[in-house]
Scaffold this motif. Structure first.
Motif, short mmCIF file in Angstrom:
data_model
loop_
_atom_site.label_atom_id
_atom_site.label_comp_id
_atom_site.label_asym_id
_atom_site.label_seq_id
_atom_site.Cartn_x
_atom_site.Cartn_y
_atom_site.Cartn_z
N MET A 843 0.86 -1.18 0.00
CA MET A 843 0.00 0.00 0.00
C MET A 843 0.90 1.23 0.00
O MET A 843 1.90 1.28 0.71
CB MET A 843 -0.88 0.00 1.26
CG MET A 843 -1.72 1.25 1.46
SD MET A 843 -2.76 1.12 2.93
CE MET A 843 -1.51 1.28 4.21
N GLN A 844 0.51 2.23 -0.78
CA GLN A 844 1.32 3.43 -0.87
C GLN A 844 0.50 4.65 -0.40
O GLN A 844 -0.65 4.82 -0.77
CB GLN A 844 1.81 3.65 -2.30
CG GLN A 844 2.79 2.60 -2.78
CD GLN A 844 3.28 2.86 -4.18
OE1 GLN A 844 2.61 3.51 -4.97
NE2 GLN A 844 4.46 2.35 -4.50
N GLU A 870 -12.89 -2.64 -6.89
CA GLU A 870 -13.28 -2.41 -8.27
C GLU A 870 -14.79 -2.54 -8.43
O GLU A 870 -15.44 -1.72 -9.10
CB GLU A 870 -12.56 -3.40 -9.19
CG GLU A 870 -12.93 -3.26 -10.67
CD GLU A 870 -12.55 -1.90 -11.23
OE1 GLU A 870 -13.41 -1.30 -11.93
OE2 GLU A 870 -11.43 -1.44 -10.97
N LYS A 871 -15.36 -3.58 -7.83
CA LYS A 871 -16.81 -3.80 -7.91
C LYS A 871 -17.58 -2.64 -7.28
O LYS A 871 -18.54 -2.12 -7.86
CB LYS A 871 -17.15 -5.11 -7.21
CG LYS A 871 -18.65 -5.42 -7.18
CD LYS A 871 -18.93 -6.72 -6.44
CE LYS A 871 -20.42 -7.01 -6.37
NZ LYS A 871 -20.72 -8.25 -5.61
N GLU A 916 -14.83 8.35 -6.00
CA GLU A 916 -13.47 8.90 -5.91
C GLU A 916 -12.68 8.23 -4.79
O GLU A 916 -11.49 7.92 -4.94
CB GLU A 916 -13.56 10.41 -5.66
CG GLU A 916 -14.01 11.22 -6.87
CD GLU A 916 -14.02 12.70 -6.60
OE1 GLU A 916 -13.44 13.11 -5.56
OE2 GLU A 916 -14.61 13.45 -7.39
N ARG A 917 -13.32 8.01 -3.66
CA ARG A 917 -12.64 7.39 -2.53
C ARG A 917 -12.19 5.97 -2.86
O ARG A 917 -11.07 5.55 -2.54
CB ARG A 917 -13.59 7.40 -1.32
CG ARG A 917 -13.05 6.74 -0.07
CD ARG A 917 -14.00 6.95 1.10
NE ARG A 917 -15.36 6.55 0.80
CZ ARG A 917 -15.81 5.29 0.85
NH1 ARG A 917 -14.96 4.30 1.16
NH2 ARG A 917 -17.07 5.00 0.59
N LEU A 918 -13.06 5.23 -3.51
CA LEU A 918 -12.73 3.83 -3.84
C LEU A 918 -11.64 3.76 -4.91
O LEU A 918 -10.76 2.89 -4.85
CB LEU A 918 -13.99 3.10 -4.30
CG LEU A 918 -15.06 2.90 -3.20
CD1 LEU A 918 -16.37 2.42 -3.80
CD2 LEU A 918 -14.57 1.93 -2.14
N ARG A 919 -11.68 4.67 -5.89
CA ARG A 919 -10.64 4.67 -6.91
C ARG A 919 -9.28 5.06 -6.28
O ARG A 919 -8.23 4.55 -6.68
CB ARG A 919 -11.00 5.66 -8.02
CG ARG A 919 -12.13 5.21 -8.93
CD ARG A 919 -11.77 3.94 -9.67
NE ARG A 919 -12.90 3.43 -10.46
CZ ARG A 919 -12.92 2.22 -11.01
NH1 ARG A 919 -11.89 1.38 -10.83
NH2 ARG A 919 -13.97 1.83 -11.69
N LEU A 922 -7.89 2.01 -4.65
CA LEU A 922 -7.29 1.12 -5.65
C LEU A 922 -5.91 1.62 -6.07
O LEU A 922 -4.96 0.84 -6.23
CB LEU A 922 -8.21 1.02 -6.87
CG LEU A 922 -9.30 -0.06 -6.83
CD1 LEU A 922 -10.31 0.17 -7.94
CD2 LEU A 922 -8.69 -1.45 -6.92
N ALA A 923 -5.81 2.94 -6.24
CA ALA A 923 -4.54 3.50 -6.67
C ALA A 923 -3.45 3.28 -5.62
O ALA A 923 -2.27 3.12 -5.96
CB ALA A 923 -4.70 4.99 -6.95
N ARG A 924 -3.85 3.26 -4.36
CA ARG A 924 -2.85 3.06 -3.31
C ARG A 924 -2.21 1.67 -3.39
O ARG A 924 -1.10 1.47 -2.89
CB ARG A 924 -3.51 3.22 -1.94
CG ARG A 924 -3.88 4.65 -1.56
CD ARG A 924 -4.19 4.74 -0.08
NE ARG A 924 -4.81 6.02 0.24
CZ ARG A 924 -6.11 6.20 0.40
NH1 ARG A 924 -6.93 5.18 0.25
NH2 ARG A 924 -6.57 7.39 0.71
#
Length: 926
Positions: A843-844, A870-871, A916-919, A922-924
């Motif tokens: 995790m970043q 993602e879902k 936005e929070r979920l994306r 995912l990016a982390r």
């Protein structure tokens, strides 16, 4: 002032009810609400006087909470704060209440003298007239009860009489007219109460009615251009045709050019009435011809004033029954207007004079108290020349001497004031200020301050005419008729039986309550007031009239600012009404959650005049906020933290202590700005965020190691001093909105020589803000918050301590991590690990230009978490896009209920934020 309240252990449970009753009695008994700072600048608010018959409703709760926030704030700022309090005698409402009361005893007002009925009113007032003032105390209103006023008390009544007499005696030099006079004009007449009422007391209602199209035969063989021998007019009130004195057509309407000046034979009466050209007739509406009934329609009366040759005819008595008048068939006389309507239509149908009857929803004026249809009725009444008084009041707002907040309300004010009509100030009831006018048998009127004054004026007048009168005898209505030969030298004077409209007396409220017409010290010191807080719905009826009377009699505007708040609606945005069953009882909310929670809710939701959607869950939420502060104070007390001995911040070396001192100062400055801008919502939100987040969640958590056993003694002592000081400042800053909770904790935390209500506002010296400490602690909070959010999004167990590597960190970031390593480990549950970053799932978290990389191997199943995120992100985006499409459709936005549109917008914002929070989560994961 020394309080008898002793410091004590803070109870485990926060019990608002016990605290509120005890503290309010303490404040009032010790004179805490009295202005007692003769050397300080005054700050004055006059309460919109509630009706003496009233009970506290949610609108009152909002209005008085906002006033109390202002008065308590300025008291804390050192101003000599006066909140003038009192009640309005509420003429019609009180009379109705008392009439019902005596009816239960088998008595009727009509069967007793004026004096006997008034004795019943005063008896009721003594027993039941203080209900709402007791309820204002429950809300926490810090009014100057020691000088409570009532619009019928002797001093205020003297002011009312003087204003009436002075206006009567003053003549406008430009018109030559008195500023107050008696005239025959149309009024809103209530046939049940049998009195004129104000526009505010008229309630428009939609009812199922009809438009009756009537053929009016042309006289003298005249025809229209199309050959028709009649004109068609339409009306919702066919019975009023009995009082028609003209038919109006538009002067530019080609259809009627040939008949202007001709006559109509008015059906059923046979009376000839003229056809006049007037702009009131709209060629685009109906036939373009309008029947004119001057004595029973406000617009028609204006037509009469432009065409006085048409005259007027009053066809109704005080109970709205048909009277004998010119040409009215005897069969209609004595009928109610409703029965007359049916009879007139039936008779017109029999004469084949009905063109069409169409069902239609129409607006009808109802009396808000009587519940009957209000009748425009021509009567003799007393009027104030409002147009003359309005001119300086208009200029006062244009020049900025008085400002409206929000500013858009000045347009409402100007629109009404610039088109103002004569103000009817007389009412045909018993309870109120009886008009100080006396009539002689030959109809001469004498306006005077009292009976001796009236006698002097009358005897002087008749002496000048050579009359032999030497003394005066006064009587009220019901006395025997005057017969000159029976009384010789005695002049009989009959007192006008009408009373003044309650808006007339309440217009004097800002200066009448301070002792005017006596030139009292209070009047000199506290007039003009600083702020008036009121609902926008009485700008016309009260605010404008206070402006007119204040400027006219005092030479100054009555207040510098008028703050107009919105209406309180239900949680769905619907207007509250008893018929809908969606009203909210503020006293019930106080019983459940405490006055502080209700006050905070109303303050937080008041956004510059916008309507408030009151949801009980918000009140519950702010009760939780009060409990959080209560528990925070208990935590402080249990750690040896007590009241501060100074309003200036203690010396501090620890960064976290320097940070909180700066946060207190910044918050106090922000609250000052919110009050100056009348952003009540901003005040509440700023205080809430600081107390809940900065102090309770972060400062107390960050200082735990500094207070722990074995910590540096000097730093621990400093931390206790700073915490006690910061908590004191919090209590002061929250006090205007949450007075009970804050006063109780103020005394629980230590022995004081004064109550919190009389404390000093926090020091707001910007030099107390340590920008270096603020940057360091804000960085720490942001980092911990980001890590906690990331852990939560990825379902990482809260207790799992994770290692991390710091990549691309500059020297400043390295130093910050080093200084705050213990706090990061304790609060974020991550610890820095040496060595290279392993090439595995991780995790970043972005830390400025640096990156915190946290390996997750063995902690969570990365593939499962990615699939879940993602879902959920896709689902949120799908719903977001659907809502975007719906709101882009005019068919939805224009046709759906406003509350449905508002909900869709709120849902769109929520789904967008969720996506936005979920994306981001995912990016982390990289």
């Amino acid at each position: 002032m020394t309080t008898e309240t002793n410091p004590d252990i803070i109870d485990k449970t926060f019990d608002p009810a016990e605290i509120e009753a005890r503290l309010y009695a303490h404040w009032e008994s010790t004179g805490a609400f009295r202005p007692a700072r003769p050397d300080a600048k005054p700050f004055t608010i006059v309460i919109p006087p509630p009706n003496v018959t009233g009970s506290l409703h949610i609108g009152h709760a909002l209005d008085n909470t906002l006033q109390d926030v202002l008065i308590r704030y300025h008291r804390l700022k050192g101003r000599d704060a006066l909140w003038v309090v009192g009640t309005d005698h509420a003429g019609i409402a009180t009379q109705m209440v008392v009439e019902r009361t005596i009816a239960s005893q088998g008595l009727k007002r009509a069967d007793m003298s004026r004096e006997a009925f008034l004795s019943h009113v005063w008896e009721w007032k003594a027993q039941s007239g203080d209900t709402i003032t007791r309820q204002l105390r429950r809300l926490g209103a810090s009014c100057d009860w020691a000088h409570e006023r009532f619009t019928m008390d002797p001093g205020f009544s003297a002011a009312v009489t003087k204003v009436f007499v002075d206006l009567y005696n003053q003549v406008d030099p430009t018109t030559g007219k008195r500023l107050l006079y008696r005239d025959k004009r149309l009024v809103n007449w209530d046939p049940k109460l049998q009195t004129a009422i104000s526009d505010l007391e008229v309630e428009p209602r939609e009812v199922q009615g009809s438009f009756t199209h009537i053929r009016y035969p042309l006289a003298d063989g005249v025809t229209l251009a199309n050959g028709a021998d009649h004109i068609i007019v339409a009306t919702t009130r066919p019975e009023t045709m009995l009082g028609d004195t003209a038919v109006a057509v538009n002067p530019g309407d080609e259809r009627y050019q040939s008949v202007i000046g001709a006559h109509i034979v008015l059906p059923l009466t046979g009376r000839r009435i003229p056809i006049v050209a007037d702009e009131h007739a709209d060629p685009e509406l109906g036939s373009g011809a309008v029947k004119i009934t001057p004595a029973h329609d406000f617009n028609d009366w204006l037509v009469f004033e432009r065409h006085r040759e048409i005259g007027w005819l009053n066809i109704l008595d005080a109970e709205a029954n048909i009277v004998a008048a010119d040409g009215i068939p005897a069969k209609y006389v004595g009928m109610t207007r409703e029965n007359a309507r049916k009879a007139v239509v039936a008779d017109l149908e029999a004469l084949d004079l009905i063109e069409l009857i169409e069902a239609k929803t129409i607006q009808m004026p109802y009396g808000d108290r009587s519940g009957v249809v209000i009748e425009p009725w021509l009567t003799d009444q007393w009027y104030v020349d409002a147009a003359t008084l309005a001119k300086p009041a208009i200029e006062a707002v244009r020049s900025g001497a008085t400002k409206f907040v929000p500013t858009n309300w000045d347009k409402t004010y100007f629109n009404w004031m610039e088109n103002i009509q004569p103000w009817c100030v007389s009412r045909q009831i018993t309870w109120g200020h009886q008009i100080p006018a006396w009539y002689s048998p030959d109809g001469k009127c004498f306006v005077a301050k009292d009976e001796p004054d009236a006698a002097d004026k009358a005897l002087s007048y008749y002496s000048g005419r050579g009359e032999p009168f030497t003394r005066v005898q006064f009587y009220n209505e019901g006395a025997a008729p005057f017969i000159r030969g029976d009384i010789g030298e005695v002049l009989l004077l009959r007192r006008d039986s009408d009373v003044l409209d309650t808006w007339f007396s309440s217009a004097l409220w800002p200066f009448g309550t301070l002792g005017w017409p006596e030139q009292t010290p209070e009047l000199a010191r506290y007039y003009p007031g600083d702020v008036l807080v009121t609902g926008f719905d009485i700008i016309f009826f009260w605010v404008a009239r206070m402006m007119m009377q204040g400027i006219h009699f005092m030479g100054e505007v009555p207040f510098a600012t008028v703050y107009c708040h919105g209406l309180v609606r239900d949680a769905k945005g619907a207007k509250m009404s008893k018929s809908k069953g969606n009203t909210v009882d503020p006293l019930a909310l106080i019983d459940r959650y405490g006055a502080d929670a209700l006050r905070f809710t109303l303050t937080a939701m008041e956004s510059q005049g916008r309507d408030i959607k009151l949801d009980e869950k918000r009140v519950e939420g702010y009760r939780n906020f009060a409990t959080k502060l209560w528990n925070a104070a208990r935590f402080c007390q249990s750690n040896g933290i007590a009241a501060s001995s100074s309003v200036t911040p203690p010396a501090a070396t620890a960064p976290v202590n320097r940070w909180i001192i700066g946060e207190v100062v910044a918050t106090a400055r922000a609250l000052d700005g919110a009050i100056a801008a009348f952003r009540f919502d901003g005040y509440a939100e700023t205080a809430y965020q600081f107390v809940w987040s900065r102090f309770c969640d972060w400062y107390l958590e960050l200082t735990k190691p500094l207070l722990a056993e074995g910590a540096d003694a000097a730093i621990a002592a400093e931390t206790r001093a700073v915490t006690g000081w910061a908590l004191d400042q919090i209590l002061v800053m929250l006090h205007p909105v949450m007075p009970f909770l804050t006063e109780e904790l103020w005394h629980k935390l230590g022995r004081r020589d004064h109550d919190l209500i009389l404390a000093a506002w926090p020091v707001t010296d910007e030099g107390a803000i340590d920008t270096e400490a603020a940057a360091d602690i804000d960085w720490l909070i942001a980092l911990v918050t980001e890590v906690r959010s990331a852990r939560n999004e990825l379902n990482i167990p809260p207790g799992a301590k994770l290692g991390f590597q710091l990549q691309n960190a500059d020297a400043a970031t390295e130093a910050r991590h080093s200084r705050n390593a213990a706090a990061i480990e304790r609060l974020a549950r991550i610890v820095r690990a040496d060595g290279a970053v392993a090439e595995m799932a991780r995790m970043q978290v972005v830390d400025g230009a640096a990156t915190i990389s946290i390996p997750l191997g063995g902690v969570i199943d990365i593939s499962v978490e990615k699939a879940r995120l993602e879902k959920n992100a896709a689902a949120a985006e799908k719903e977001r896009d659907a809502l975007t499409g719906r709101l882009a459709s005019p068919g939805f936005v224009d046709k759906a209920k406003p509350e449905a549109v508002d909900k869709a917008r709120a849902d769109l914002a929520a789904r967008g934020a969720e996506a936005e929070r979920l994306r981001a989560a995912l990016a982390r994961l990289g």
